[in-house]
Design a protein around this motif. Sequence first.
Motif, PDB file in Angstrom:
ATOM      1  N   LYS A  77       0.857  -1.185   0.000  1.00  0.00           N
ATOM      2  CA  LYS A  77       0.000   0.000   0.000  1.00  0.00           C
ATOM      3  C   LYS A  77       0.892   1.232   0.000  1.00  0.00           C
ATOM      4  O   LYS A  77       1.739   1.388   0.870  1.00  0.00           O
ATOM      5  CB  LYS A  77      -0.897   0.009   1.246  1.00  0.00           C
ATOM      6  N   VAL A  78       0.752   2.062  -0.936  1.00  0.00           N
ATOM      7  CA  VAL A  78       1.554   3.272  -1.051  1.00  0.00           C
ATOM      8  C   VAL A  78       0.605   4.457  -1.074  1.00  0.00           C
ATOM      9  O   VAL A  78      -0.281   4.530  -1.934  1.00  0.00           O
ATOM     10  CB  VAL A  78       2.405   3.268  -2.338  1.00  0.00           C
ATOM     11  N   SER A  79       0.794   5.358  -0.126  1.00  0.00           N
ATOM     12  CA  SER A  79      -0.098   6.510  -0.129  1.00  0.00           C
ATOM     13  C   SER A  79       0.128   7.277  -1.430  1.00  0.00           C
ATOM     14  O   SER A  79       1.221   7.267  -1.987  1.00  0.00           O
ATOM     15  CB  SER A  79       0.182   7.408   1.070  1.00  0.00           C
ATOM     16  N   LYS A  80      -0.855   7.959  -1.898  1.00  0.00           N
ATOM     17  CA  LYS A  80      -0.878   8.690  -3.177  1.00  0.00           C
ATOM     18  C   LYS A  80      -1.023   7.750  -4.378  1.00  0.00           C
ATOM     19  O   LYS A  80      -1.604   8.116  -5.375  1.00  0.00           O
ATOM     20  CB  LYS A  80       0.386   9.559  -3.386  1.00  0.00           C
ATOM     21  N   ILE A  81      -0.494   6.548  -4.277  1.00  0.00           N
ATOM     22  CA  ILE A  81      -0.591   5.668  -5.442  1.00  0.00           C
ATOM     23  C   ILE A  81      -1.708   4.656  -5.258  1.00  0.00           C
ATOM     24  O   ILE A  81      -2.480   4.385  -6.160  1.00  0.00           O
ATOM     25  CB  ILE A  81       0.745   4.919  -5.695  1.00  0.00           C
ATOM     26  N   GLY A  82      -1.825   4.139  -4.066  1.00  0.00           N
ATOM     27  CA  GLY A  82      -2.820   3.110  -3.827  1.00  0.00           C
ATOM     28  C   GLY A  82      -2.150   1.768  -3.666  1.00  0.00           C
ATOM     29  O   GLY A  82      -0.999   1.686  -3.241  1.00  0.00           O
TER      30      GLY A  82
END
Length: 614
Positions: free
Chosen positions: A531-536
Amino acid sequence: MSNKNRRRNNKRNNNANKQNNSVNTKKVEKVEAIDYTEGITVKDLADKINQSPADIIKLLFMMGTMVTINTSLDDETVELICMEYDITPTKVEEKEEFTLEDDIVDDAESLKQRPAIVTIMGHVDHGKTTTLDTIRKTDVVSDEFGGITQHIGAYQINYKGQKITFLDTPGHEAFTAMRARGAQVTDLVIVVVAADDGVMPQTREAIDHAKAAKVPLIVAINKIDKPDKNIDRIYSEFSELNIIPEAWGGDTVFAEISARTGEGINDLLETVLVAAELEELKANPDRTAVGTVIEAKLDKGRGPVATLLVQKGTLKQGDPIVVGTSFGRVRKMVDHRGTELNEALPSMPVEIIGLSEVPIAGDLFKVFEEEKDARAIADKRNIARVEAERNQTSALSLDDLSQQIADGTIQDINVILKADVQGSAEAVKSSLERLDVGDGDVRINVIRATVGGITENDIMLAAASNALIIGFNIRPTMAIRKTAEEQGIEIRLYNVIYKAIEAMELAMKGMLAPEYEDIVFGQAEVRELYKVSKIGTIAGCMVTGGKMVSGSSVRLLRDGAVVYEGTMGSLKRFQNDAKEVATGFECGITIDNFNDLKEGDIIESHGEIEIDRE
Ligand code: GDP
């Protein structure tokens, strides 16, 4: 310019015209009523009702019909136009002054017996050609002359002091082609059927043709020399078709022959003579000749050559003649042995030279007293023919045209076909018309198929009907090439039928709207999730089959069911964007606007590709 582009341009122009479609109804001098004849042209009608042709063209355009100044109008359209101008039209019969119909009434005393004209039909390989050859050889006169028999499309034999004419073009095409053109030349049909094979599809066709032409039919059971012949079976097969043999109490004569050994041929000829006598075939020989073209071709040395079957009167060397739309004098006349003749009586086939152009099988011919009359009538007939052909193709409704192009439902490729001999013209024509690419939404429409070189006329017709010209075994002159180029008409030349077909097939494919098919590029299994914030959510995957394609459509499969469909957001190998990742490699995948991925999910990469219509 390609047909397609030309059509597009047409469409564009038409749209442009639509902006300015007010009809000028200014009346110069009020006409209240007019007389008109069948097929009046726009120009002639305009003259009669005192309007400019342009106004009529515009008016029809608004009603959705494209015409030119030379288009012939049907009655309904004439009435519509007249209504618009408040004129009462009255149709009057035109005196046809240039038909080749026979206008001489022969009184009963003038009629003399004439030989029967016989056509041989039957299934392929049942022995039509062999039968025709064997019959030809029974003619002692031929032998005495020792001449080399030539194929001129028909021959005449002498049997027991009586003459019989055989049309020497086995197969049904010639017969149907002629009947389609309204020519009735046969008095009798012999249906050949092989004793070891029985009734086959073309046997049935032959019977149908004979029935349609309302001529008596004789069955020749051929190949009786074969050990596996089965006459009873043939009797019963014919009986099922309501052709009952005399032997079974019916009224059809079944002759048993072997075209190979000659057995039974005399009996067959005897039968023909008896049948002919019953028909009381008669014609007046003492008058100018009329008849039908059996075959025609362009001969390099001799020019147009035509085999004519004289049906009434006597054809003489030197006669001024109109044949179809061609005219000339009978310069030289020979029979199938190549013997030069001065005259030909009714039922006699002769090959003639001296015509201005190559006529078409089935065309009528008629002798005139004066050559200048012949020429004048041929000219008129020529104009009428070109007119008729043009109207057939150019009176296209505007709506139809643009609709067809817009939704790509029907795209006719109009073709004008020119060949060296009638046979090739027919063969290429029928093969082209049978061409079918996939859904059958592109069709080839042969609007003219004739024998001879490409003429100005052909180019005119091609230009008028957006057609391309196919030449088979002919070469256009430089002048014609130039005219064609100026008019933007494409000429394609071939000398092998299959090459012509192949090329047209490609052209048809080219014209087809591309067809797409959705295919699966590959699948990848989700092994880890990040899970990567901004990317999803990024799915760490292993490509298990095929390949992953960046930016492609994706399906998300869970336990074999599709849980989501969308678009691939990114595809990475390590940190780098990848275009594709193949089987056995790891990759990171995101799906646009979708993060609810689970380990073990399958991501399927798929997309539409243009497919070849093969
Ligand atoms: P078409 O296609 O109807 O014109 O048939 P052909 O005349 O070309 O004959 C087809 C084949 O049958 C050829 O091989 C001929 O030699 C053969 N054939 C024709 N007539 C006879 C016959 O009376 N007896 C035998 N045994 N063979 C024949």
